[in-house]
Design an enzyme around this catalytic site. Structure first.
Site, short mmCIF file in Angstrom:
data_model
loop_
_atom_site.label_atom_id
_atom_site.label_comp_id
_atom_site.label_asym_id
_atom_site.label_seq_id
_atom_site.Cartn_x
_atom_site.Cartn_y
_atom_site.Cartn_z
N SER A 8 -12.76 9.15 -100.30
CA SER A 8 -13.22 7.35 -99.98
C SER A 8 -14.24 8.05 -99.95
O SER A 8 -15.13 8.94 -99.60
CB SER A 8 -12.74 7.61 -98.04
OG SER A 8 -13.60 7.06 -97.06
N HIS A 33 -11.30 5.06 -103.08
CA HIS A 33 -10.50 4.66 -101.81
C HIS A 33 -11.64 3.99 -101.32
O HIS A 33 -13.11 4.78 -100.91
CB HIS A 33 -10.47 5.84 -101.10
CG HIS A 33 -9.46 4.82 -100.10
ND1 HIS A 33 -7.87 4.06 -99.66
CD2 HIS A 33 -10.32 4.82 -98.49
CE1 HIS A 33 -8.63 4.00 -98.16
NE2 HIS A 33 -9.12 3.98 -97.88
N ASP A 35 -13.88 1.74 -98.26
CA ASP A 35 -13.50 1.43 -97.15
C ASP A 35 -14.54 0.03 -96.38
O ASP A 35 -15.50 0.37 -96.97
CB ASP A 35 -13.75 2.40 -95.90
CG ASP A 35 -12.23 3.30 -95.84
OD1 ASP A 35 -11.11 3.32 -96.10
OD2 ASP A 35 -12.71 4.90 -96.41
N MET A 37 -15.43 -2.34 -94.23
CA MET A 37 -15.31 -2.78 -92.53
C MET A 37 -16.36 -3.74 -92.21
O MET A 37 -17.54 -3.08 -92.45
CB MET A 37 -16.13 -1.15 -91.90
CG MET A 37 -14.98 -0.15 -91.96
SD MET A 37 -15.52 1.50 -91.26
CE MET A 37 -14.77 2.75 -91.80
N HIS A 66 -9.53 -0.89 -98.52
CA HIS A 66 -8.92 -0.89 -97.38
C HIS A 66 -9.31 -2.11 -96.72
O HIS A 66 -10.96 -2.01 -96.36
CB HIS A 66 -9.26 0.82 -97.14
CG HIS A 66 -8.49 0.91 -95.93
ND1 HIS A 66 -8.87 1.84 -95.65
CD2 HIS A 66 -7.91 -0.07 -95.22
CE1 HIS A 66 -8.01 1.57 -94.07
NE2 HIS A 66 -7.57 0.72 -94.65
N MET A 68 -10.84 -3.66 -93.30
CA MET A 68 -10.65 -3.58 -92.01
C MET A 68 -11.18 -4.64 -91.70
O MET A 68 -13.12 -4.51 -91.31
CB MET A 68 -11.24 -1.81 -91.28
CG MET A 68 -9.95 -0.73 -92.15
SD MET A 68 -10.87 1.12 -91.71
CE MET A 68 -11.58 0.88 -93.69
N MET A 137 -2.21 4.31 -91.45
CA MET A 137 -3.06 4.87 -90.52
C MET A 137 -3.23 6.62 -89.69
O MET A 137 -1.98 6.26 -89.11
CB MET A 137 -4.05 4.23 -90.00
CG MET A 137 -4.90 3.41 -90.77
SD MET A 137 -6.02 3.37 -92.48
CE MET A 137 -6.76 4.63 -91.00
N ASP A 175 -3.65 7.53 -94.75
CA ASP A 175 -5.76 7.59 -94.52
C ASP A 175 -5.38 8.23 -92.99
O ASP A 175 -5.90 7.15 -92.18
CB ASP A 175 -5.65 6.36 -94.81
CG ASP A 175 -7.71 6.10 -94.78
OD1 ASP A 175 -7.58 7.01 -94.80
OD2 ASP A 175 -7.71 5.09 -95.26
C1 DX5 Z 1 -11.64 5.59 -91.38
C2 DX5 Z 1 -11.46 5.11 -93.02
C3 DX5 Z 1 -10.38 6.13 -93.83
C4 DX5 Z 1 -11.64 7.61 -93.82
C5 DX5 Z 1 -11.11 8.59 -94.15
O1 DX5 Z 1 -11.04 4.27 -91.15
O2 DX5 Z 1 -9.99 3.83 -93.21
O3 DX5 Z 1 -10.18 6.16 -95.39
O4 DX5 Z 1 -12.51 7.46 -94.52
O5 DX5 Z 1 -11.81 9.37 -94.10
P1 DX5 Z 1 -11.60 11.20 -93.24
O6 DX5 Z 1 -10.87 11.45 -94.71
O7 DX5 Z 1 -12.68 12.02 -93.27
O8 DX5 Z 1 -10.71 11.40 -91.95
ZN ZN Z 2 -9.76 3.96 -96.11
#
Ligand code: DX5
Ligand code: ZN
Length: 216
Positions: A8, A33, A35, A37, A66, A68, A137, A175
């Site tokens: 990530s 990956h 993320d 947000m 991903h 969110m 998740m 994840d």
């Molecule tokens: C959380 C994200 C993850 C995050 C995972 O909302 O979707 O992808 O980056 O981080 P770690 O591996 O540190 O839990």
């Molecule tokens: Zn993620």
């Protein structure tokens, strides 16, 4: 390489992003990956199109995005134009999930659906034959570095059985809180792809950590 590892980028050093992406290019990871947000669906804001565009230019690995965010339908085409391979939306953010999945496929991407820790994987039953990826998740989304929620293991087992029962080719990704201590157990439970943020970028030797995770 036994497992799909998707580091990530959220945990990368954004002041040295190109360096970190090149490190991932040279690693045993299969995907990157990303993320996204929006500060609405989750209580945090990450990064947007200019950063994804830059990562896409430097990365030699497929991008696993991903989302969110609320209203993901508004942005599907733009992610496709950036060359994204897997586009994952949250089940909880989609009123017309079947339509969203079709729109992702129409734009030439593989479609993923993510479920929050409280969401029963049974809710994926009627789309399992249509999606390419189901993302479980194992933390509440919004932040890296959180603790793995053990109930996710039962969800993986249940979903693996559902996938086998309907003959779907959908991959299971997990994840949140993934590291050297739980990849082998989760793979045995049915996980295909592992997102790892802090365990990779917090490691003194990220290349070695990725290799250990990939071969666990
Ligand atoms: C959380 C994200 C993850 C995050 C995972 O909302 O979707 O992808 O980056 O981080 P770690 O591996 O540190 O839990
Ligand atoms: Zn993620």
């Amino acid at each position: 390489m036994k497992h799909i590892i998707a580091p990530s980028v959220l945990s990368a050093d954004f002041g040295n992003l190109e360096r970190d992406i090149k490190m991932l290019n040279a690693s045993e990871c299969a995907w990157l990956h990303l993320d996204i947000m929006d500060g609405v669906f989750v209580p945090n804001i990450s990064f947007g199109f200019p950063v994804v565009e830059r990562i896409a230019k430097v990365s030699t690995k497929p991008l696993d995005v991903h989302l969110m965010i609320v209203n993901p339908d508004n942005y599907i085409k733009r992610f496709a134009e950036l060359g994204v391979t897997y586009l994952t939306v949250h089940l909880e953010a989609c009123t017309h999930l079947d339509r969203t999945i079709a729109a992702i496929h129409e734009c030439g991407m593989k479609a993923g659906v993510a479920v929050n820790p409280h969401t029963n994987v049974c809710l994926l039953e009627d789309v399992l034959d249509k999606i390419d990826l189901a993302l479980i998740m194992s933390v509440n989304p919004g932040f890296g570095g959180q603790k793995f929620i053990p109930q996710a293991v039962n969800k993986v087992r249940k979903l693996r059985k559902m996938i086998e029962d309907c003959g779907s080719r959908c991959l299971i990704e997990i994840d949140g809180g993934i590291g050297e201590g739980n990849v082998a157990m989760l793979a045995a439970s049915g996980v295909d792809a592992f997102v790892a943020g802090s365990s990779v970028f917090g490691s003194a030797d990220p290349l070695k950590t990725i290799s250990i995770l990939a071969n666990a």
